[in-house]
Design a protein around this motif. Structure first.
Motif, PDB file in Angstrom:
ATOM      1  N   ARG A 130     -18.111   6.760  -7.037  1.00 40.42           N
ATOM      2  CA  ARG A 130     -17.679   6.265  -8.340  1.00 40.42           C
ATOM      3  C   ARG A 130     -18.442   5.036  -8.814  1.00 40.42           C
ATOM      4  NH1 ARG A 130     -12.619   7.783  -9.755  1.00 40.42           N
ATOM      5  NH2 ARG A 130     -13.332   7.028 -11.788  1.00 40.42           N
TER       6      ARG A 130
ATOM      7  N   ASN B 189     -18.647  -4.975 -21.479  1.00 43.32           N
ATOM      8  CA  ASN B 189     -18.735  -4.128 -20.290  1.00 43.32           C
ATOM      9  C   ASN B 189     -18.757  -4.906 -18.984  1.00 43.32           C
ATOM     10  OD1 ASN B 189     -21.305  -5.005 -21.221  1.00 43.32           O
ATOM     11  ND2 ASN B 189     -22.351  -3.462 -19.982  1.00 43.32           N
TER      12      ASN B 189
ATOM     13  N   GLU C 220      -3.478  -2.613 -13.006  1.00 37.31           N
ATOM     14  CA  GLU C 220      -3.690  -1.899 -14.274  1.00 37.31           C
ATOM     15  C   GLU C 220      -5.118  -2.004 -14.785  1.00 37.31           C
ATOM     16  OE1 GLU C 220      -1.627   0.271 -15.288  1.00 37.31           O
ATOM     17  OE2 GLU C 220      -0.226  -0.313 -13.710  1.00 37.31           O
ATOM     18  N   ASN C 221      -5.771  -3.155 -14.636  1.00 37.50           N
ATOM     19  CA  ASN C 221      -7.141  -3.280 -15.113  1.00 37.50           C
ATOM     20  C   ASN C 221      -8.079  -2.361 -14.320  1.00 37.50           C
ATOM     21  OD1 ASN C 221      -6.342  -5.197 -16.967  1.00 37.50           O
ATOM     22  ND2 ASN C 221      -6.955  -6.949 -15.731  1.00 37.50           N
TER      23      ASN C 221
ATOM     24  N   ARG D 252      -7.134   0.356 -12.711  1.00 39.01           N
ATOM     25  CA  ARG D 252      -6.744   1.729 -13.053  1.00 39.01           C
ATOM     26  C   ARG D 252      -7.486   2.200 -14.302  1.00 39.01           C
ATOM     27  NH1 ARG D 252      -0.417   3.471 -13.571  1.00 39.01           N
ATOM     28  NH2 ARG D 252      -0.702   5.711 -13.673  1.00 39.01           N
ATOM     29  N   ARG D 253      -7.580   1.348 -15.293  1.00 34.77           N
ATOM     30  CA  ARG D 253      -8.258   1.693 -16.549  1.00 34.77           C
ATOM     31  C   ARG D 253      -9.775   1.782 -16.326  1.00 34.77           C
ATOM     32  NH1 ARG D 253      -9.991  -2.134 -19.918  1.00 34.77           N
ATOM     33  NH2 ARG D 253      -8.528  -3.602 -18.990  1.00 34.77           N
ATOM     34  N   LEU D 254     -10.336   0.810 -15.615  1.00 34.04           N
ATOM     35  CA  LEU D 254     -11.769   0.782 -15.398  1.00 34.04           C
ATOM     36  C   LEU D 254     -12.237   1.991 -14.579  1.00 34.04           C
ATOM     37  CD1 LEU D 254     -14.562  -0.607 -15.439  1.00 34.04           C
ATOM     38  CD2 LEU D 254     -13.823  -1.946 -13.448  1.00 34.04           C
ATOM     39  N   LEU D 255     -11.477   2.350 -13.551  1.00 32.54           N
ATOM     40  CA  LEU D 255     -11.830   3.466 -12.695  1.00 32.54           C
ATOM     41  C   LEU D 255     -11.399   4.816 -13.267  1.00 32.54           C
ATOM     42  CD1 LEU D 255     -10.793   1.774  -9.354  1.00 32.54           C
ATOM     43  CD2 LEU D 255     -13.133   2.409  -9.949  1.00 32.54           C
ATOM     44  N   GLN D 256     -10.671   4.761 -14.389  1.00 34.07           N
ATOM     45  CA  GLN D 256     -10.175   5.970 -15.040  1.00 34.07           C
ATOM     46  C   GLN D 256      -9.349   6.820 -14.079  1.00 34.07           C
ATOM     47  OE1 GLN D 256     -13.428   7.997 -17.010  1.00 34.07           O
ATOM     48  NE2 GLN D 256     -14.140   6.145 -18.006  1.00 34.07           N
ATOM     49  N   LEU D 257      -8.420   6.162 -13.423  1.00 31.99           N
ATOM     50  CA  LEU D 257      -7.570   6.837 -12.446  1.00 31.99           C
ATOM     51  C   LEU D 257      -6.344   7.424 -13.135  1.00 31.99           C
ATOM     52  CD1 LEU D 257      -7.766   4.212  -9.570  1.00 31.99           C
ATOM     53  CD2 LEU D 257      -9.039   6.334  -9.768  1.00 31.99           C
TER      54      LEU D 257
END
Length: 291
Positions: free
Chosen positions: A125, A220, A283-284, A286-291
């Protein structure tokens, strides 16, 4: 991986146990120096956790973990932990581990081909860079073919920033050059690869304000908070975590040098807003890794 069941996601853990035996390349001495710096008895005694043991440790605590090796063969002579091996073990523990890889940018287009293969065939990833250990400036154009491959494959980059425990206190600092890890060099990378997520790892002493400036200016760029106990975080880092960068700060421990138990315990004691804590802890990422 059931994200809702996790209490946190650790964005920064190392696959550190010796990958090859016997080690005659100075690796054991390096680990002993690192253990002394971090006051980590496991490293000093040569009892570093395997990737499987790391998975079990994190599973017990219900913490997801991004795990990676560091390819520093060219600069240190240490044989690298094969990216494929780390990815395979992570796949066997996909309920808790997320594989990143590491490729020396000096490998150029060969490294770019490896990066594409690791993403496509092994589910990697992201990619870890350690400019001081790998001996390069992040904005050196020779690294761009590798970045291009990573960006085109939709993967994440994670760069060590600031001072390092690697070589600290050892003769000549083990020939490590701190200058390579100034986070301001990431500003060029972020501008040239605006769609590639970039994580600046660690509170970036002595360039903390540079790191905050880049993360504030470039959409980014994120910051992970690994490598330091939160009780040592500078006031300005806590201030930005609570405000402008609350959606871009990521929990990381630097396992096995720093355990998540220690980091999380100290994080509870600093002045982070209640509504910001879950963002940093899970949560950050989770969003960044697109989980």
């Amino acid at each position: 991986m059931n994200i809702d069941d996790l209490v946190a996601i650790d964005i920064h853990t190392h696959a550190e146990e010796p990958c090859c035996s016997p080690r005659v390349d100075g690796y054991d001495e390096f680990q002993a120096g690192l253990a002394k710096y971090f006051k980590n008895p496991a490293g000093a005694q040569g009892m570093l956790p395997t990737v499987q043991e790391t998975a079990a440790y994190y599973r017990e605590r219900k913490i997801g973990a991004v795990i990676f090796p560091v390819d520093s063969e060219r600069e240190t002579g240490f044989r690298r932990y094969e990216n494929e091996d780390v990815a395979r073990i992570a796949a066997e523990n996909s309920d808790i581990l997320i594989p990143f890889a590491s490729i020396d940018p000096a490998k150029g287009r060969k490294g770019a081909r490896e990066a594409r293969r690791l993403v496509r065939e092994f589910g990697v990833r992201g990619f870890k860079f350690h400019p001081t250990m790998q001996g390069f400036y992040p904005n050196d154009r020779s690294a761009y073919p590798l970045y291009e491959a990573i960006a085109e494959e939709g993967a994440i980059t994670l760069f060590h920033t600031g001072q390092t425990g690697v070589g600290a206190g050892m003769r000549g600092g083990m020939n490590m050059r701190l200058k390579y890890s100034n986070p301001m060099y990431l500003d060029d990378v972020a501008a040239d690869f605006p769609d590639m997520p970039i994580i600046a790892a660690h509170p970036a002493f002595p360039w903390q304000e540079e790191a905050l400036a880049v993360a504030t200016h470039k959409p980014n760029v994120y910051i992970d908070l690994s490598g330091w106990s939160p009780k040592y975080f500078p006031e300005i880092l806590v201030k930005y975590t609570n405000s402008l960068l609350k959606h871009k700060m990521l929990f990381g421990s630097d396992w096995p040098a720093i355990t998540p138990d220690r980091w999380l315990s100290d994080f509870e004691k600093i002045a982070i807003k209640d509504e910001v804590r879950p963002l940093v802890l899970k949560e950050n990422a989770r969003r960044l890794l697109q989980l």
